[in-house]
Design an enzyme around this catalytic site. Structure first.
Site, PDB file in Angstrom:
ATOM      1  N   SER A   1      -1.328  -2.516  -3.305  1.00  0.00           N
ATOM      2  CA  SER A   1      -0.393  -3.629  -3.108  1.00  0.00           C
ATOM      3  C   SER A   1       0.954  -3.293  -3.744  1.00  0.00           C
ATOM      4  CB  SER A   1      -0.986  -4.901  -3.719  1.00  0.00           C
ATOM      5  OG  SER A   1      -0.224  -6.013  -3.373  1.00  0.00           O
ATOM      6  N   ASN A   2       1.787  -4.280  -3.975  1.00  0.00           N
ATOM      7  CA  ASN A   2       3.086  -4.053  -4.634  1.00  0.00           C
ATOM      8  C   ASN A   2       3.399  -5.254  -5.527  1.00  0.00           C
ATOM      9  OD1 ASN A   2       4.639  -6.092  -3.056  1.00  0.00           O
ATOM     10  ND2 ASN A   2       3.949  -4.794  -1.371  1.00  0.00           N
TER      11      ASN A   2
END
Ligand code: PMT
Length: 402
Positions: free
Chosen positions: A209-210
């Site tokens: 993810s980020n």
């Protein structure tokens, strides 16, 4: 400017600035509004209910009241009655209560019951106004979609000088008028906002993810909503506290899920804002069981994810307007402009990871906005709610159907 027929609850709390609420009441009444005043108990130390009742032409409420059946429910009725809930001045104490759902008097109970937008005008001493707990509470109220009328700078009751004075009643009146006027701006418009990160599963317990928090997207959703739009949010996993029932809200996890949720409603939208930070790649396969630690290395094969904005850009209808974001770390302007045309955006908002005060997680951002027809503007570092206003101003300038 007229507020004819508008119903406003004016909350007054314990602050020396409470004397200004008399003038504010007069201005609101002169503009045609119906004003129902609710005072906190400590406001009574600063101004009398008689003054405010006389000016508002209504009895001032301080306590819960029983109706003829003996039920205490005037806070619910009030919450449904109002078009706007304005608290001016609001003390640090009441801000903390609102931010944390405390409900120990008529004003706080009405806040929790109110379905209408909320606007607050803080007033306190300068050090209180800078305290991290006060700032955190205001940020929390901001994330609920409450409008905060920043305190003004000047001489304070303590004798100190700095930011903390309640906004002057004339300026509050302008903001109230603008609020009602802006509700017409996007009336009958449907707006899609993608926001937050996506999570691409590796196995049942891990993902890629980020750092997107969803703050920029929520600020945009709130700003569009305040301007009368019907807002459809498709959000990756975020941990922000948001009043989701203000919007048509869909929670998703992966880019694939975000794409299918956005595609489903895209044809109905007038405006689409792609604020999500979508993972460009996802694991080619999701392991059915938790991957065990065995070898010293693990190689993951990644495949390209669907580009949501690009795909929807291909089916953009005449009259629809698409707004993209670009988060860049190098060749910022060049990369952003390439995305503007490639993804068929009408405008793109560039935020650079190299600029302090901009990007992921922060309450602030600093952006450069490029229009597809040419022209650009740049902002200073500002709160994401102010950046959202700027973006919306640029959307208003963009020719539709280009
Ligand atoms: O959420 P916050 O913590 O408040 O942070 C806000 C933000 C930095 C995430 C936001 O302001 C932002 O810049 N969002 C876009 C980040 C991004 O993924 O940029 P990009 O350059 O990779 O993508 C360009 C555009 O295409 C974006 O509009 C993006 O939503 C869209 N896109 C990208 C890839 C993909 N597979 N599908 C997409 O729709």
């Amino acid at each position: 400017m007229s507020l004819q027929g508008k119903r406003i609850i004016l909350g007054v709390t314990g602050s020396i600035a409470a004397y200004k609420s008399a003038h504010l009441t007069r201005l609101l009444i002169k503009s045609g509004a119906e004003v129902q005043i609710i005072m906190s108990a400590s406001a009574l130390d600063f101004i009398t209910p008689l003054t405010l009742a006389t000016l508002s032409k209504r009895p001032v409420l301080v306590q819960f009241q029983k109706d003829e059946t003996g039920v205490w429910n005037n806070h619910v009725e009030l919450g449904l009655w109002a078009d706007l809930f304005l608290v001016a001045p609001i003390s640090a104490n009441t801000i903390a209560k609102f931010a944390n759902g405390l409900c120990d008097n008529l004003l706080t109970a009405t806040y929790l019951s109110a379905r209408c937008p909320v606007m607050i005008a803080p007033a306190m001493d300068l050090d209180m106004y800078q305290h991290p707990s006060l700032i955190a509470n205001l940020n929390r109220l901001n994330s609920f979609g409450n409008m905060i009328l920043d305190a003004e700078s000047g001489e304070l009751a303590s004798g100190l000088s700095g930011q903390g004075r309640m906004m002057e009643p004339e300026n509050i009146l302008i903001r109230v008028n603008n609020f009602f006027k802006q509700k017409e701006d996007f009336k009958n418009k449907k707006v899609l906002i993608t926001m937050g990160p996506t999570q691409e599963a590796i196995d049942p317990v891990r993902f890629i993810s980020n750092h997107s928090s969803g703050k920029m997207g929520v600020a945009l959703a709130n700003a569009f909503k305040d301007k009368g739009a019907e807002v459809f949010v498709v959000s990756g996993p975020i941990s922000l506290e948001v009043e989701r029932n203000r919007f048509h809200w869909t929670d998703v996890r992966s880019a694939k899920e975000m794409y299918s949720a956005a595609l489903k409603i895209h044809s109905m939208m007038d405006i689409c804002v792609f604020a999500a930070a979508v993972a460009d790649y996802a694991p080619a396969e999701i392991a059915p069981e938790k991957i065990k630690k065995s070898d010293s290395e693990l190689t993951l094969k990644m495949v390209k994810n669907v580009d949501i904005a690009f795909e929807l850009g291909k089916i953009k209808k005449p009259g629809q307007l698409h707004v993209g974001f670009a988060l860049e770390t190098e060749n910022e302007a060049e990369n952003a402009k390439a995305k503007l045309y490639k993804k068929n955006f009408n405008l793109i908002v560039l935020n650079s990871m190299k600029e302090s005060g901009a990007g992921f997680q922060l309450d602030t951002n600093k952006v450069h906005i490029y229009q597809s027809i040419g022209g650009s503007i740049s902002s200073e570092v500002a709160d994401k709610s102010k950046i959202a206003e700027l973006i919306i101003d640029q959307i208003k300038l963009a020719p539709i159907g280009v």
